[in-house]
Write a protein that holds these residues in place. Structure first.
Motif, short mmCIF file in Angstrom:
data_model
loop_
_atom_site.label_atom_id
_atom_site.label_comp_id
_atom_site.label_asym_id
_atom_site.label_seq_id
_atom_site.Cartn_x
_atom_site.Cartn_y
_atom_site.Cartn_z
N LYS A 1 33.43 -107.35 -10.55
CA LYS A 1 32.90 -106.03 -10.52
C LYS A 1 32.04 -105.84 -9.15
O LYS A 1 32.25 -104.72 -8.40
N ALA A 2 31.54 -106.82 -8.44
CA ALA A 2 30.54 -106.79 -7.14
C ALA A 2 31.84 -106.49 -6.22
O ALA A 2 31.52 -105.78 -5.34
N ALA B 1 32.90 -102.87 -6.48
CA ALA B 1 32.01 -101.81 -6.05
C ALA B 1 32.13 -101.58 -4.50
O ALA B 1 31.73 -100.38 -4.04
N LEU C 1 16.86 -89.72 -12.96
CA LEU C 1 16.17 -90.66 -12.11
C LEU C 1 14.93 -89.84 -11.41
O LEU C 1 14.63 -89.81 -10.27
N LEU D 1 11.60 -89.67 -10.74
CA LEU D 1 10.88 -90.05 -9.81
C LEU D 1 11.31 -90.69 -8.81
O LEU D 1 10.72 -91.64 -7.87
N LEU D 2 12.57 -90.84 -8.55
CA LEU D 2 13.24 -91.46 -7.16
C LEU D 2 13.49 -90.21 -6.20
O LEU D 2 13.87 -89.28 -6.51
N MET E 1 20.82 -96.55 -3.16
CA MET E 1 21.29 -97.47 -4.26
C MET E 1 22.80 -97.86 -3.88
O MET E 1 23.23 -98.73 -4.62
N TYR F 1 23.87 -101.15 -3.07
CA TYR F 1 23.68 -102.16 -3.92
C TYR F 1 24.77 -103.30 -3.84
O TYR F 1 24.41 -104.62 -3.73
N GLN G 1 28.63 -96.59 -0.62
CA GLN G 1 29.08 -97.90 -1.29
C GLN G 1 30.31 -98.19 -0.16
O GLN G 1 30.83 -99.20 -0.38
N PHE H 1 10.67 -109.76 -10.97
CA PHE H 1 10.68 -109.25 -9.58
C PHE H 1 12.08 -109.53 -9.12
O PHE H 1 12.86 -108.64 -8.53
N VAL H 2 12.86 -110.66 -9.47
CA VAL H 2 14.15 -110.65 -9.02
C VAL H 2 15.02 -109.77 -9.65
O VAL H 2 16.06 -109.48 -9.05
N SER I 1 14.51 -106.72 -9.99
CA SER I 1 14.22 -105.46 -9.84
C SER I 1 15.26 -104.48 -9.25
O SER I 1 15.61 -103.37 -9.37
N LYS I 2 16.05 -105.27 -8.44
CA LYS I 2 17.26 -104.54 -8.04
C LYS I 2 18.32 -103.98 -9.13
O LYS I 2 18.57 -102.79 -9.10
N PRO I 3 18.58 -104.63 -10.07
CA PRO I 3 19.64 -104.34 -10.97
C PRO I 3 18.81 -103.36 -12.10
O PRO I 3 19.71 -102.46 -12.53
N ASN J 1 16.66 -101.31 -11.01
CA ASN J 1 16.75 -99.96 -10.35
C ASN J 1 18.29 -99.15 -10.50
O ASN J 1 18.59 -97.94 -10.98
N ALA J 2 19.29 -100.20 -10.54
CA ALA J 2 20.62 -99.72 -10.68
C ALA J 2 20.71 -99.12 -12.26
O ALA J 2 21.46 -98.33 -12.38
N LEU K 1 18.74 -97.55 -14.05
CA LEU K 1 18.24 -96.22 -14.06
C LEU K 1 19.28 -95.09 -14.02
O LEU K 1 19.30 -94.14 -14.40
N MET L 1 28.48 -100.25 -9.58
CA MET L 1 27.88 -100.58 -8.45
C MET L 1 27.92 -102.34 -8.30
O MET L 1 27.20 -102.73 -7.33
N GLY L 2 28.53 -102.79 -9.30
CA GLY L 2 28.69 -104.22 -9.35
C GLY L 2 27.89 -105.14 -10.00
O GLY L 2 27.62 -106.29 -9.74
N LEU L 3 27.07 -104.28 -11.08
CA LEU L 3 26.00 -105.07 -11.92
C LEU L 3 27.04 -105.82 -12.93
O LEU L 3 27.70 -105.11 -13.77
N SER M 1 10.05 -94.22 -9.52
CA SER M 1 10.64 -94.99 -10.33
C SER M 1 11.17 -96.52 -10.20
O SER M 1 12.00 -96.98 -10.85
N ASP M 2 11.11 -96.59 -8.71
CA ASP M 2 11.48 -97.64 -7.93
C ASP M 2 10.84 -98.98 -8.69
O ASP M 2 9.66 -99.04 -8.48
N ARG N 1 10.69 -101.96 -7.78
CA ARG N 1 9.82 -103.01 -6.82
C ARG N 1 8.65 -102.65 -6.61
O ARG N 1 7.86 -103.35 -6.25
#
Lengths: 403, 344
Positions: free
Chosen positions: A73-74, A77, A90, A92-93, A101, A104, A157, B218-219, B221-223, B225-226, B228, B237-239, B284-285, B287
């Motif tokens: 998957k990574a 992407a 989304l 409040l982004l 993003m 990623y 991406q 904390f680690v 936080s990136k996934p 965010n994805a 969301l 995105m690769g998760l 909504s971030d 981090r």
């Protein structure tokens, strides 16, 4: 060079149930390919399979010659990005954060951006003309702006392939055009391959290089728009009833009533507006004599009018003139659309004069000053109107005639 | 519209402000009670110096300090767990107890208090209680984690968690039907939550589990965010969804299970704090949200615990009463006054 995305005898569906069979797609670098079909025809299922979000029932999807199921998957992407129809919350982004993003698959586990990452994001936002939105919250954006931002995110991406599901639905015309223009720019300038689904016929025909017509679980036809869009294709594809689609003009007209009650001339586009107005008022009409190459003829045909047609660039023949006279005799009203007169359509003026002789109510949309030039002494018996609405006011409406 | 720089500065200052507030509330919380101890005295005791009244030392070191520390960590864990689950389920009204974890704990505590089971820890009633609660919470969690690998749809998972909760509640009701009044009172009070009576080993255990989980969050936080963007975008995105699911549920459940085992189910912190932080921080971030939620959760629980002790002193109110009374109006106020974009 291997095609960016390639499928052969692909059957897509859920579990064992095939939704669309025999999908063969071969898209090269920089091509814009469109799946066109009605709602529920299976376009989204095909796209979900192409993106690896669901496995094929049989067959396989290859990206750059590699089976999509074997790509991590990574890694995938970095080759492919998607834009979906589903609403995302989304709230409040900011636009910039959303576009970010897209990095990623390229950033470390905390998502830290390098200078290069940031410039890629900025570039993508500029490319979709959303640079000025960068600090806005997502919830503040219009639907069109949201779509552009999601495309920017996909671009960030840095994929070779972008797959979009109905990117133009619920957008206004301006944003539809803008979104498709952006996608074309990506294909032509960046060499990105774009696969998208649409139900907008116009945009598919005019904006895409290849079209796959999807209907009832089958790929009905595929090729360039010119190869596959023939008269009747769209009509059948969408099973449109009560309206006609004209592939040449790319326009949809609602059918007018079958029984003609008004005779209308036309020519050089002067008829189009009148036909539509009269049809909207609920009257059937007979139109003539129109040349095959006249736009009025195509509109009249889409409106389901009774038409007397003459070959392109030929003088109106006696035979057609007589046919028109005969039809006119059965009508209550005759309308002169104020068409320009030349050598080939002189006879249409005679037709109006004939109508006066028959004692019909004749309206004209020509200028008052022009009337005597056109019809000489007969002009006094003609009622001159400024626009179709004025004519329709003088015609008793449908229910009254019936009574 | 404020610039990005201003927004970041505001977010940072809010974090600092909350941190300062936690310190102030904690000190105050240590100072007041049946015997009031002055702040200078507290500081001397904490730094190891002797003070005039030698009963102060044990009161602070054995009773009030462990309780305050437990409150801080407990609130942080609950709020964090709520945030993780709200994002994971893409549902703003999800809270840590939605997966049935607290119901499992409650059932097993019911077995101890009402049914007389001791889980082999006959001589240690407090630890028996903890053991039962932890076991119950973990059992439900294992069911849910197992289910998370089997079911495709996240909403189905949510429903499985809720149903597990209902089943546990049903058995708890059976127990209460047969219980006698005295025992029932103790059980009801437990089920409304309290941080009283924390011992040092319990605090150590709490921090020993809480700190690694917070770091793990904390680690993530990136996934997160994805996530969301929804499951499909996240995968594109690769998760790796399978791993992510298990880890999120594991963190959220372990945190909740631990807190519930020690302090009982404390409602509302996990639901309310993420909303408060999201709206006041304006992002909504994750981090930024994760540290925000940890600090705000600690502060809210600290304040509520203080209120629970103070309002009808010397009688102590159940913590769950206060968290609901304070939390609910705040959430409603924030949502009504900042209507847009507050979904998640």
């Amino acid at each position: 060079m291997k095609p960016v995305i390639f499928t052969e005898n692909l059957n897509v569906g859920y579990d064992k149930k095939v939704v669309v069979e025999q999908v063969n797609i071969c898209a090269n670098r920089g091509e814009l390919i469109c799946l066109l079909g009605p709602n529920g025809s299976g376009k989204s299922t095909i796209l979900r399979t192409l993106t690896g979000l669901q496995p094929p029932v049989t067959g396989r999807v290859e990206i750059n010659g590699m089976d999509i199921a074997t790509i991590k998957k990574a890694e995938l992407a970095k080759k492919m990005a998607i834009v979906l129809t589903e609403q995302v919350s989304l709230g409040l982004l900011t636009v910039f954060e959303i576009a970010t993003m897209g990095r990623y698959p390229h950033t470390n586990f905390l998502g830290k951006l390098s200078k290069e990452d940031e410039s890629i994001v900025e570039e993508a936002l500029d490319l979709v003309d959303a640079g000025n939105l960068r600090n806005r919250y997502y919830f503040e954006l219009s639907d069109g702006e949201k779509q552009k931002v999601m495309i920017a995110r996909a671009l960030v991406q840095e994929p070779e392939l972008i797959v979009l599901d109905e990117p133009t639905s619920h957008l206004d015309v301006r944003h539809k055009v803008e979104v498709v223009s952006i996608l074309r720019k990506l294909c032509l300038e960046k060499g990105i391959t774009v696969v998208l689904s649409l139900h907008d016929i116009d945009i598919a025909i005019k904006g895409c290089q290849k079209i796959l017509l999807i209907e009832k679980g089958k790929v009905k036809a595929q090729g360039t728009p010119e190869e596959i869009i023939k008269t009747g294709t769209i009509q059948n594809l969408y099973s449109i009833e009560g309206a006609n689609y004209n592939e040449l003009l790319g326009c949809l007209e609602f059918c007018s009533p079958v029984v003609p009650e008004v005779f209308i001339t036309g020519g050089n586009g002067t008829g189009t507006g009148v036909y539509r107005a009269v049809s909207r008022a609920g009257f059937g009409m007979c139109c003539g004599v129109l040349h095959s190459n006249d736009i009025d003829l195509h509109v009249a045909r889409a409106l389901n009018c009774d038409i007397i047609e003459e070959d392109s660039f030929s003088r109106i023949s006696e035979k057609h003139y007589q046919a028109a006279t005969a039809k006119m005799a059965k009508m209550h009203y005759v309308i002169d659309t104020g068409f320009p007169v030349g050598k080939t359509n002189q006879h249409n003026l005679d037709l109006i004069i004939e109508a006066i002789k028959m004692g019909k109510t004749v309206f004209s949309l020509s200028e008052q000053s022009e009337l005597s030039n056109r019809f000489g002494e007969w002009s006094e018996k003609i009622r001159c109107c400024k626009n179709p609405a004025e004519i329709l006011q003088s015609i008793p409406n449908k229910t009254e005639i019936r009574c | 519209m404020e610039s990005i720089k201003n927004r970041k500065a505001r977010q940072l200052s809010i974090l600092v402000l909350i941190f300062v507030a936690i310190v102030v509330v904690s000190l105050y919380s240590i100072s007041v009670g049946s015997i009031n101890i002055s702040i200078p005295d507290i500081l001397s005791i904490l730094s190891g110096k002797a003070v005039a009244d030698d009963t102060f030392g044990p009161i602070i070191m054995n009773i009030r300090l462990p309780r305050t520390l437990a409150t801080i960590m407990g609130g942080a864990c609950l709020a964090l767990s709520g945030l993780l689950l709200q994002i994971f389920f893409k549902n703003p009204i999800v809270e840590p107890y939605i997966l049935g974890v607290s119901s499992g704990a409650t059932l097993f505590v019911g077995l101890v208090l009402l049914g007389g089971f001791s889980f082999g820890l006959k001589s240690l009633p407090p630890m028996g209680l903890f053991g039962g609660a932890f076991l119950g919470a973990m059992l439900v969690m294992v069911v849910v984690v197992f289910a998370s690998q089997k079911v495709k749809n996240i909403t189905t998972l949510l429903i499985i968690g809720m149903m597990a909760g209902f089943i546990c509640n049903a058995f708890t009701s059976i127990l209460t039907a047969f219980a006698d009044k005295e025992q029932l009172h103790g059980f009801v009070m437990w089920s409304m939550g309290s941080f009283s009576g924390f011992s040092w080993p319990q605090v150590q255990f709490l921090y020993g589990i809480g700190c690694p989980m917070i770091i793990l969050a904390f680690v993530l936080s990136k996934p997160l965010n994805a996530m969301l963007f929804g499951e499909n975008y996240a995968i594109s995105m690769g998760l790796s969804m399978k791993k992510f699911r298990v880890v999120v549920i594991l963190i959220a459940s372990v945190l909740t299970a631990t807190i519930t085992a020690f302090a009982g189910p404390i409602s509302f912190v996990g639901l309310a704090v993420p909303h408060m932080v999201r709206i006041t921080m304006g992002t909504s971030d994750n981090r930024i949200l994760i540290p925000g939620v940890i600090l705000a959760g600690a502060l809210m629980t600290g304040v509520c615990d203080l209120c629970a002790r103070m309002i009808l002193s010397p009688i102590e109110l159940p913590l769950g009463v206060i968290t609901a009374l304070i939390g609910a109006p705040i959430v409603v106020y924030l949502l009504v006054h900042k209507t847009k974009g507050n979904e998640l």
